[in-house]
Structure formats: structure tokens, C-alpha cells
Scaffold this motif. Structure first.
Motif, mmCIF file in Angstrom:
data_model
loop_
_atom_site.group_PDB
_atom_site.id
_atom_site.type_symbol
_atom_site.label_atom_id
_atom_site.label_comp_id
_atom_site.label_asym_id
_atom_site.label_seq_id
_atom_site.Cartn_x
_atom_site.Cartn_y
_atom_site.Cartn_z
ATOM 1 N N MET A 147 0.425 -1.438 -0.011
ATOM 2 C CA MET A 147 0.039 0.037 0.070
ATOM 3 C C MET A 147 0.883 0.800 0.109
ATOM 4 N N SER A 148 0.678 2.251 -0.347
ATOM 5 C CA SER A 148 1.398 3.484 -0.639
ATOM 6 C C SER A 148 1.236 4.552 0.222
ATOM 7 N N ARG A 149 2.596 5.355 0.799
ATOM 8 C CA ARG A 149 2.736 5.409 2.345
ATOM 9 C C ARG A 149 1.031 6.723 2.161
ATOM 10 N N ALA A 150 0.911 7.594 1.212
ATOM 11 C CA ALA A 150 -0.317 8.908 1.209
ATOM 12 C C ALA A 150 -1.393 7.207 2.192
ATOM 13 N N ARG A 151 -1.835 6.065 1.594
ATOM 14 C CA ARG A 151 -3.189 5.256 1.959
ATOM 15 C C ARG A 151 -2.837 5.091 2.991
ATOM 16 N N LEU A 152 -1.162 4.243 3.763
ATOM 17 C CA LEU A 152 -1.249 4.287 5.242
ATOM 18 C C LEU A 152 -1.334 5.256 6.195
ATOM 19 N N LEU A 153 -0.997 6.461 5.325
ATOM 20 C CA LEU A 153 -0.741 7.587 6.300
ATOM 21 C C LEU A 153 -2.333 8.011 6.491
ATOM 22 N N THR A 154 -3.726 7.818 5.175
ATOM 23 C CA THR A 154 -5.146 7.667 5.510
ATOM 24 C C THR A 154 -5.277 7.065 6.518
ATOM 25 N N PHE A 155 -5.128 5.951 6.435
ATOM 26 C CA PHE A 155 -5.411 4.729 7.392
ATOM 27 C C PHE A 155 -5.128 5.115 8.564
ATOM 28 N N GLY A 156 -4.001 5.609 8.733
ATOM 29 C CA GLY A 156 -3.326 6.112 10.307
ATOM 30 C C GLY A 156 -3.795 7.244 10.955
ATOM 31 N N ALA A 157 -4.665 7.817 9.981
ATOM 32 C CA ALA A 157 -5.504 9.100 10.070
ATOM 33 C C ALA A 157 -7.097 8.464 11.081
ATOM 34 N N VAL A 158 -7.438 7.539 10.181
ATOM 35 C CA VAL A 158 -8.739 7.078 10.406
ATOM 36 C C VAL A 158 -9.321 6.610 11.774
ATOM 37 N N VAL A 159 -8.112 5.493 11.957
ATOM 38 C CA VAL A 159 -7.923 4.995 12.903
ATOM 39 C C VAL A 159 -7.070 6.081 14.003
ATOM 40 N N ALA A 160 -6.056 6.524 13.927
ATOM 41 C CA ALA A 160 -5.758 7.844 15.410
ATOM 42 C C ALA A 160 -7.373 8.529 15.588
ATOM 43 N N ALA A 161 -7.935 9.214 14.315
ATOM 44 C CA ALA A 161 -9.247 9.651 14.824
ATOM 45 C C ALA A 161 -10.791 8.858 15.997
ATOM 46 N N THR A 162 -10.599 7.353 15.486
ATOM 47 C CA THR A 162 -11.562 6.455 15.816
ATOM 48 C C THR A 162 -10.639 6.461 17.266
ATOM 49 N N VAL A 163 -9.373 6.024 17.717
ATOM 50 C CA VAL A 163 -9.563 6.289 19.025
ATOM 51 C C VAL A 163 -9.338 7.197 19.955
ATOM 52 N N ILE A 164 -9.096 8.269 19.259
ATOM 53 C CA ILE A 164 -9.196 10.029 19.687
ATOM 54 C C ILE A 164 -10.757 9.519 20.093
ATOM 55 N N LEU A 165 -11.619 9.091 19.845
ATOM 56 C CA LEU A 165 -13.029 9.357 19.350
ATOM 57 C C LEU A 165 -13.469 8.366 21.228
ATOM 58 N N ALA A 166 -13.235 6.936 20.731
ATOM 59 C CA ALA A 166 -13.509 6.530 21.452
ATOM 60 C C ALA A 166 -12.434 6.463 22.995
ATOM 61 N N VAL A 167 -11.744 7.311 22.862
ATOM 62 C CA VAL A 167 -10.965 7.488 24.569
ATOM 63 C C VAL A 167 -11.963 8.904 24.477
ATOM 64 N N LEU A 168 -12.204 9.156 24.270
ATOM 65 C CA LEU A 168 -13.131 10.304 24.729
ATOM 66 C C LEU A 168 -14.605 10.524 24.918
ATOM 67 N N GLY A 169 -15.034 9.660 23.919
ATOM 68 C CA GLY A 169 -16.614 9.295 24.707
ATOM 69 C C GLY A 169 -15.762 7.800 26.114
ATOM 70 N N TYR A 170 -14.949 7.281 26.177
ATOM 71 C CA TYR A 170 -15.619 6.558 27.266
ATOM 72 C C TYR A 170 -14.759 7.544 28.744
ATOM 73 N N VAL A 171 -13.755 8.435 28.266
ATOM 74 C CA VAL A 171 -13.745 9.962 29.593
ATOM 75 C C VAL A 171 -15.089 10.719 29.706
ATOM 76 N N SER A 172 -15.686 10.942 28.829
ATOM 77 C CA SER A 172 -16.876 11.738 28.606
ATOM 78 C C SER A 172 -18.350 11.218 28.933
ATOM 79 N N LEU A 173 -18.225 9.349 29.040
ATOM 80 C CA LEU A 173 -19.339 8.729 30.088
ATOM 81 C C LEU A 173 -18.887 8.187 31.275
ATOM 82 N N ARG A 174 -17.421 8.109 31.427
ATOM 83 C CA ARG A 174 -17.375 7.847 33.185
ATOM 84 C C ARG A 174 -17.514 9.177 34.022
ATOM 85 N N GLN A 175 -16.948 10.496 33.365
ATOM 86 C CA GLN A 175 -17.464 11.235 34.214
ATOM 87 C C GLN A 175 -18.947 11.560 34.264
ATOM 88 N N TRP A 176 -19.332 11.965 32.950
ATOM 89 C CA TRP A 176 -21.157 11.630 33.280
ATOM 90 C C TRP A 176 -21.679 10.703 34.499
#
Ligand code: ADP
Length: 506
Positions: free
Chosen positions: A1-30
Motif C-alpha cells: 500500500m502506498s505511503r499516502a494510503r497508509l497515512l490516511t488509514f493511520g489518521a482514520v484509526v487515530a481519529a477512531t481511537v481518540i473518539l473512543a477515548v473521549l467517549g469513554y472519559v466523558s461517559l465516566r465523567q457523566w
């Protein structure tokens, strides 16, 4: 897979992980703040209930003391009047009256109460009252002005009367599912606003000075507690969030698959262009070479000359077939291919196709077997299209045969179909590839086919042609031993007058 694609996938995975962490933290706080709010509200409610109980108790005591004072103001202390007072003020179970000198005025004959000595001088002077703890019992000690000077009244409460007259009246009217209870010094239940059953205790709050050993407790029945609500909502939220993550993951997977397919398709297309160009070049150079040789008059005898002519014809036929394949394929891709379908006999068509291959068959010493069942009905087809499909199968049989060169073409009726089979004893096709060889541009794993010419659209075209005729194509193959392709075409309905079948086009 090309570098650009790897980067795109990395970005999506990172965004998902950030979303998951944020979701978890706000759920706990709530969850934590909902819990806190719930506890605060419960505490407020219980504190208010405790204050209400205490105020009601103090008020009742106050009224009792006022009426006692009224009795004591009479010039002579009559035990009957006090008996009468006790009957009316059942909140107190015991009453002892002591004068300042420590003499017991009531009940007659009783000893002085232990706490009489603890009463400070100030209280005797000013009058007033206070709650004192004797063991775990609360006793009310009040200095009351009486006719013959101040009198100390020591009053012991009746727990039953407190329950009945104070607790039931103040806590009984509670609305909502919660239960209020009062616990004694040992933590045993003294009173509950309604049956507790399986309710769980949420919190307890102590009373004030009037009830120093008792506590008020809040109970929540199972299923209705707002803590349970919070937990249920948190679970729902978690489930929804997990679903969201799953959808994102599936989306990523689908995108990845799509990209992979697109990359593969792009590769196949570029191979196709290279293959077609190569395929066109070979017959063209042969035609040119033989044409030039003939033109220069270098061919000594008539027989060789005739052979050269036939090479030119054969190669131009091959060229035509190749160009037809590519053109038809692009027409199919563009959706513009139309077939003129009618009832036609199959046998002449088979011979026509094999005729076109007579020279290469003979040149490579192929053993040819043609079996056409007698009385074969006509098939519904566009003869040109079916000839092209058959020619592709025969061409493949030739291309993919090495030492054992044998071509078997047969036609027979099977149910409502005419089945035409083309079998060879060539290199065969691995089982895993049987499905894919009908895909456009697909050629089997380079090593075996690299040396053979081909564009990878031949079988895709065969499949398309046969399926548009309402038939189907199938293949059986034994790697190293050979392959057998079958085309099944619908037979033409035999017309009442014996004439050819219906016409149609797709
Ligand atoms: P090509 O132009 O490569 O022959 P086709 O679509 O006709 O394209 O065939 C696809 C692939 O299927 C070929 O590349 C070849 O690997 C395999 N194949 C087709 N026919 C045969 C056969 N008779 N024997 C062995 N392999 C075959």
C-alpha cells in the motif's frame, strides 16, 4: 500500500481511537456527576426529613411542657392532676418531679433520678430544658416554674408514641418510590414509611440534638433507583458507542477492501494494455514478414508461396478475432452490445469455428475429436456471438496445451439446453482459480501464463455472451491433466409448422 494510503488509514484509526477515548472519559465523567447529583439530592431530601421530624418532636414536647407547667402552677400539687396529664401526653413514658433540694415530688415514693445532680445551677436559675443521654435513652430535663419555686421535670420518651405521633405523621406522606426509615442506636429499623422489602439503603443522616442516637435512612426499591437509571443509560450509551466503533471498523475494512480491489483492477488494466499490444504485434509482424518475402519474390515454389498466403490469412483472422474481442469487450463495458438472437443449428457453427483453427491445429499436430449428437435441436442464439465465444475457448485450449495436444469438441442436448463442450489435455486450472478466470482482465498467476499471449478478457466475454443468451458457462479442470469448458444454451422451441424458432434481441 502506498505511503499516502497508509497515512490516511493511520489518521482514520487515530481519529477512531481518540473518539473512543473521549467517549469513554466523558461517559465516566457523566456517570460520576450523575451519581454525585443523585447523592446530593438524596442527602438534601433526607436532611429535610430529619429536620421535619425533629421540629415536630420538639413542638410536641413543647406543648407537653406547657400543659405540665399549667398543672404545676396550681397551688397544691395533686398527683391525680399529674396522672391525668400523663394520660393525655403519652409521648412521655415516665415523669419524675424533683424540687431544688432534691426531694422527689412525683411519683410518690420514688428515688431521685440519677441525673438530678447533673443539672447545673444556671438551669435552676433561668429555667429551660435540655436533652440528656442516659444509656442510649434520651431524657428531657426541664426546670419549670411552679407554685413553690422551680421544679425539675425528668421526662422519658415512649418510643412507640414517638413512632406513632411523630414519625408516622411527618414521614408517612412521602411521595415517589423512595422509602424513608428511622434507625435506632443499634442500627435496627424503628420505622419505615412503607415496606422496604428488597430496597437498598442509599444513605443515612443523623438527627440533631433532640434525637442524638437515631438516624434517618433513604432506601431505593430495586429497579427504580435513579442510580440504576444512570447505570442503564451508561450501558445503553456504551452499547451505542461500541456499535459506532464497529461501524467505523467495518467501514474501514470495506474501504480497505475496495482500495485493494481498485489497485488490483488498475494493475490488471495496465497488464491488459501491455498484453493486447503484444498480442497485436505478433500477428502483424508475421503478416509483414511473409508479405515482404512474397513481395520481394524470394519464394521459390508455388507450394511455399501458398503456405505464406495462408499464414497471412490465418494471422489476419487472428488479428480480427483479437480486435473483435477487445471491441466487444469495450462495447459490453459501455453497455452498448446487442445480440440478434434466433433459432440456429449448432453443428455448422462448430465446424466454422474449427475451420478457422485448422492450420494451427494441424501445425501443432493436435488430435481433434468432434462429436455432435444426432437430431440436436436448434439453439436460441446470435451465431456470430456464439462463434466468438467458442473461438475463445478453442484458442485457449490451444494456448494452454503443452505436450499432450488433444482437442475435444462436443454438442448434445441436456434437458432444455444445448450443451457445447470444449475440452483439452493441457495445463489445467487450479481449483482456487476456477471462479476468478471469468473475471475481466484476470489471468492466472503469472508463471504459467506469462509465456502465453492473452489479454484476460476472453473468458469474461464468453461468460457475458452466454449469460445474455439466458445460458450458463461452467468449467471443470484437473491441473496438469486438462480442462473442460461447457456452454449451455437454451434450445429453440420447436415451432408447430416445423420452421425456425422465435426471434429476439438483447
Ligand atoms: P487470456 O487472454 O489470458 O487467455 P482468458 O479470459 O481467456 O484470458 O482466460 C483467463 C485465464 O484462464 C487465462 O489467463 C488462463 O490462465 C486460464 N485459462 C483459460 N482457459 C484455459 C485452459 N483451457 N486451460 C488452462 N487455463 C486456461
Amino acid at each position: 500500500m502506498s505511503r499516502a494510503r497508509l497515512l490516511t488509514f493511520g489518521a482514520v484509526v487515530a481519529a477512531t481511537v481518540i473518539l473512543a477515548v473521549l467517549g469513554y472519559v466523558s461517559l465516566r465523567q457523566w456517570q460520576a456527576s450523575a451519581e454525585l447529583l443523585f447523592r446530593e439530592q438524596s442527602r438534601d431530601m433526607v436532611t429535610m426529613a430529619a429536620e421535619k421530624v425533629e421540629m415536630a418532636l420538639l413542638k410536641a414536647e413543647e406543648e407537653c411542657l406547657s400543659s405540665l407547667q399549667a398543672s404545676l402552677m396550681e397551688p397544691t400539687l395533686r398527683p391525680e392532676a399529674l396522672e391525668e396529664w400523663r394520660r393525655k401526653n403519652s409521648i412521655f413514658a415516665s415523669l419524675t418531679l424533683v424540687d431544688r433540694q432534691g426531694r422527689v415530688l412525683y411519683p410518690p415514693g420514688a428515688g431521685p433520678p440519677a441525673l438530678a445532680s447533673e443539672i447545673p445551677e444556671g438551669l435552676w436559675e433561668r429555667g429551660g430544658r435540655r436533652h440528656l443521654l442516659v444509656g442510649d435513652q434520651v431524657v428531657l430535663a426541664a426546670v419549670i416554674p411552679a407554685a413553690d419555686g422551680p421544679v425539675l421535670a425528668v421526662l422519658g420518651r415512649s418510643v412507640e408514641a414517638v413512632k406513632r405521633d411523630v414519625l408516622a405523621k411527618t414521614l408517612g406522606g412521602l411521595e415517589g418510590p423512595s422509602v424513608l426509615a428511622v434507625l435506632d442506636a443499634q442500627g435496627d429499623l424503628l420505622y419505615t414509611s412503607r415496606p422496604i422489602e428488597q430496597a437498598t439503603r442509599v444513605l443515612t443522616v443523623a438527627f440533631g440534638e433532640a434525637l442524638p442516637t437515631w438516624r434517618v435512612a433513604l432506601y431505593q426499591p430495586p429497579g427504580v433507583s435513579s442510580r440504576g437509571d444512570v447505570r442503564r443509560q451508561a450501558m445503553l450509551f456504551t452499547a451505542a458507542f461500541a456499535l459506532l466503533l464497529l461501524v467505523i471498523a467495518l467501514g474501514l475494512l470495506a474501504t480497505y477492501r475496495l482500495l485493494q480491489r481498485e489497485t488490483e483492477m488498475a494493475r490488471l488494466k495496465s497488464d491488459f494494455v501491455a498484453n493486447v499490444s503484444h498480442d497485436l504485434k505478433t500477428p502483424l509482424s508475421l503478416i509483414r514478414m511473409f508479405g515482404e518475402t512474397l513481395e520481394l519474390g524470394r519464394v521459390p515454389d508455388e507450394a511455399t508461396r501458398r503456405e505464406y498466403y495462408s499464414v497471412i490469412t490465418r494471422e489476419s483472422e487472428r488479428l480480427t478475432r483479437l480486435i473483435d474481442n477487445v471491441l466487444d469487450f469495450s462495447r459490453i463495458e459501455g453497455g452498448g452490445q446487442r445480440y440478434d438472437i434466433g433459432a440456429h443449428p449448432v453443428e455448422p457453427l462448430i465446424h466454422e469455428v474449427l475451420d478457422a483453427f485448422r492450420y494451427p491445429l494441424a501445425q501443432r499436430a493436435f488430435k481433434l475429436d468432434v462429436t455432435v449428437a444426432p437430431d440436436l435441436p436448434e439453439a436460441l442464439m446470435d451465431p456470430e456471438a456464439i462463434k466468438q465465444a467458442l473461438a475463445n475457448l478453442v484458442d485457449n485450449a490451444l494456448k494452454y496445451s503443452t505436450e499432450r495436444r488433444r482437442l475435444e469438441v462436443s454438442a448434445r442436448q441436456e434437458g432444455t439446453s444445448v450443451v457445447i463442450e470444449v475440452a483439452d489435455e493441457g495445463i489445467g486450472i487450479p481449483a482456487a482459480e476456477l471462479e476468478r478466470i471469468f473475471e475481466k482482465f484476470y489471468r492466472i498467476g503469472r508463471s504459467e501464463t506469462q509465456r502465453t499471449r492473452g489479454s484476460g478478457v476472453g473468458l469474461a466475454l464468453v461468460k457475458h455472451i452466454v449469460e445474455t443468451h439466458g445460458g450458463r458457462v461452467s468449467v471443470e479442470s484437473w491441473p496438469g491433466q486438462g480442462s473442460r469448458f461447457s456452454l449451455a444454451l437454451p434450445i429453440a422451441p420447436s415451432p408447430p409448422g416445423g420452421e425456425g424458432g422465435g426471434e429476439g434481441s438483447t
